[in-house]
Design a protein around this motif. Structure first.
Motif, PDB file in Angstrom:
ATOM      1  N   TRP A   1       0.855  -1.187   0.000  1.00  0.00           N
ATOM      2  CA  TRP A   1       0.000   0.000   0.000  1.00  0.00           C
ATOM      3  C   TRP A   1       0.891   1.238   0.000  1.00  0.00           C
ATOM      4  O   TRP A   1       1.654   1.473   0.956  1.00  0.00           O
TER       5      TRP A   1
ATOM      6  N   VAL B   1      -7.251   3.747  -1.349  1.00  0.00           N
ATOM      7  CA  VAL B   1      -6.419   3.465  -2.533  1.00  0.00           C
ATOM      8  C   VAL B   1      -5.988   2.000  -2.497  1.00  0.00           C
ATOM      9  O   VAL B   1      -5.512   1.521  -1.465  1.00  0.00           O
TER      10      VAL B   1
ATOM     11  N   ARG C   1      -2.820   8.474  -5.480  1.00  0.00           N
ATOM     12  CA  ARG C   1      -4.121   8.383  -6.155  1.00  0.00           C
ATOM     13  C   ARG C   1      -4.138   7.188  -7.104  1.00  0.00           C
ATOM     14  O   ARG C   1      -3.089   6.727  -7.583  1.00  0.00           O
ATOM     15  N   GLU C   2      -5.347   6.719  -7.378  1.00  0.00           N
ATOM     16  CA  GLU C   2      -5.542   5.611  -8.306  1.00  0.00           C
ATOM     17  C   GLU C   2      -5.666   6.152  -9.714  1.00  0.00           C
ATOM     18  O   GLU C   2      -6.288   7.199  -9.938  1.00  0.00           O
ATOM     19  N   SER C   3      -5.083   5.436 -10.687  1.00  0.00           N
ATOM     20  CA  SER C   3      -5.124   5.879 -12.068  1.00  0.00           C
ATOM     21  C   SER C   3      -5.175   4.668 -12.991  1.00  0.00           C
ATOM     22  O   SER C   3      -4.170   3.947 -13.121  1.00  0.00           O
TER      23      SER C   3
ATOM     24  N   VAL D   1      -1.478   2.692  -9.522  1.00  0.00           N
ATOM     25  CA  VAL D   1      -1.594   3.639  -8.416  1.00  0.00           C
ATOM     26  C   VAL D   1      -0.374   4.548  -8.483  1.00  0.00           C
ATOM     27  O   VAL D   1       0.751   4.074  -8.696  1.00  0.00           O
TER      28      VAL D   1
ATOM     29  N   ARG E   1      -1.369  -1.865 -10.269  1.00  0.00           N
ATOM     30  CA  ARG E   1      -2.279  -2.179  -9.172  1.00  0.00           C
ATOM     31  C   ARG E   1      -2.315  -3.683  -8.950  1.00  0.00           C
ATOM     32  O   ARG E   1      -2.295  -4.476  -9.891  1.00  0.00           O
TER      33      ARG E   1
END
Length: 247
Positions: A91, A118, A154-156, A160, A231
Motif C-alpha cells: 500500500w 487506494v 491516487r488511483e489511475s 496507483v 495495481r
C-alpha cells in the motif's frame, strides 16, 4: 566503426564516473577521517559538546558515503540486468510516512494527501521507499522557501500513483530525459548534492518493478514527478477445509 563507437561511449562513461566519484566520495571520507583523527588526538582536551559534534560529523559523513556507494552498486546491478526486486502487495500510502522520515527534518512541511481507500500495488516496499526518498529530496532541494512540495497518492486506470508536486524552477521539456541520466545535476550550482544518481536510480528501481516515473510541468510553475506502479489484487482467502470424513 561500431566497436570504436562503443569503446568511446564506455570511455566517456568511465571518465564521468571517475570525475564524479573523485570528488563526491572523497569529501565525506575526508570529513569522517578528520573527525576521527581529532577524537584520537592526545594533545587536545575536547569538551563533551565538542566530542559529540565530532562524533556526529563522522556519523553523517559515513552515512553519506554508504549511500553513495550503495547507489553506485545498485545502479551497476540495474545496468547489468541482475537486480531482482522482491514483489508483494504494498500500500503506497503506508510508505509515504517512512520515506519522509528518512528524508529528515527538511520534509517536516511536506503536505500529504493519501486517501485510505487506494488499492495496493505489486512492488518491493523497500525499493519504493528508496525511490520516494530520492524524488522528495530532489523536490525539496528545488522548492522555494515557504512553498514545500506536496505528495499525493491516487488511483489511475490500472495503476496507483505517487505524485510529488513542487513549485521550483522546473525543468524544460528538452532537458527532462537528461534528469534521469546518471551524473546529471540539472540546475545545481555546486557539488554538494551528490553524484546525480537519485532520479536515475529511482527510475531504474521503479522500472524493475514494472512501473514508470516521468516528469511534467506543475501548473503555475515547477515540476511534478509521477511514480506509477501496477495495481495488485488481494487474493481471495482459501476456503476452509471441511470436517474430516468419518473412518
Amino acid at each position: 566503426a561500431a566497436n570504436a563507437a562503443r569503446l568511446e561511449a564506455a570511455d566517456r562513461f568511465r571518465n564521468a564516473l571517475l570525475a564524479a566519484v573523485g570528488h563526491d566520495l572523497r569529501s565525506p571520507l575526508a570529513s569522517a577521517s578528520a573527525a576521527v583523527s581529532s577524537l584520537r588526538a592526545t594533545d587536545i582536551r575536547w569538551t563533551p559538546s565538542e566530542r559529540e559534534e565530532l562524533f556526529a560529523t563522522a556519523e553523517r559523513s559515513l552515512a553519506r558515503l554508504a549511500r553513495l556507494v550503495g547507489d553506485l552498486l545498485d545502479l551497476s546491478r540495474l545496468q547489468a540486468g541482475v537486480f531482482a526486486p522482491v514483489l508483494d502487495l504494498v500500500w503506497l500510502d503506508d510508505l509515504v510516512g517512512p520515506a519522509l522520515a528518512e528524508v529528515g527534518d527538511a520534509a517536516a512541511g511536506v503536505e500529504v494527501e493519501a486517501p485510505a481507500d487506494v488499492p495496493p500495488v505489486v512492488a518491493d516496499a523497500a525499493l519504493v521507499t528508496r525511490a520516494l526518498v530520492n524524488i522528495v529530496g530532489n523536490a525539496l532541494r528545488h522548492s522555494p522557501e515557504g512553498r514545500p512540495p506536496r505528495v499525493l497518492v491516487r488511483e489511475s486506470d490500472s495503476a496507483v500513483e505517487v505524485v510529488v508536486v513542487d513549485h521550483g524552477p522546473g525543468i524544460p521539456p528538452s532537458d527532462r530525459d537528461r534528469a534521469f541520466v546518471p551524473f546529471q545535476r540539472l540546475g545545481d550550482t555546486d557539488n554538494r548534492t551528490g553524484l546525480g544518481l537519485g532520479l536515475a536510480l529511482s527510475r531504474g528501481l521503479v522500472e524493475a518493478m514494472h512501473g514508470t516515473i516521468h516528469a511534467e510541468d506543475t501548473p503555475g510553475g515547477g515540476l511534478t514527478m509521477r511514480l506509477a506502479l501496477p495495481r495488485g489484487e488481494i487474493p481471495e482467502p482459501l476456503p476452509s477445509p471441511g470436517p474430516e470424513p468419518a473412518a
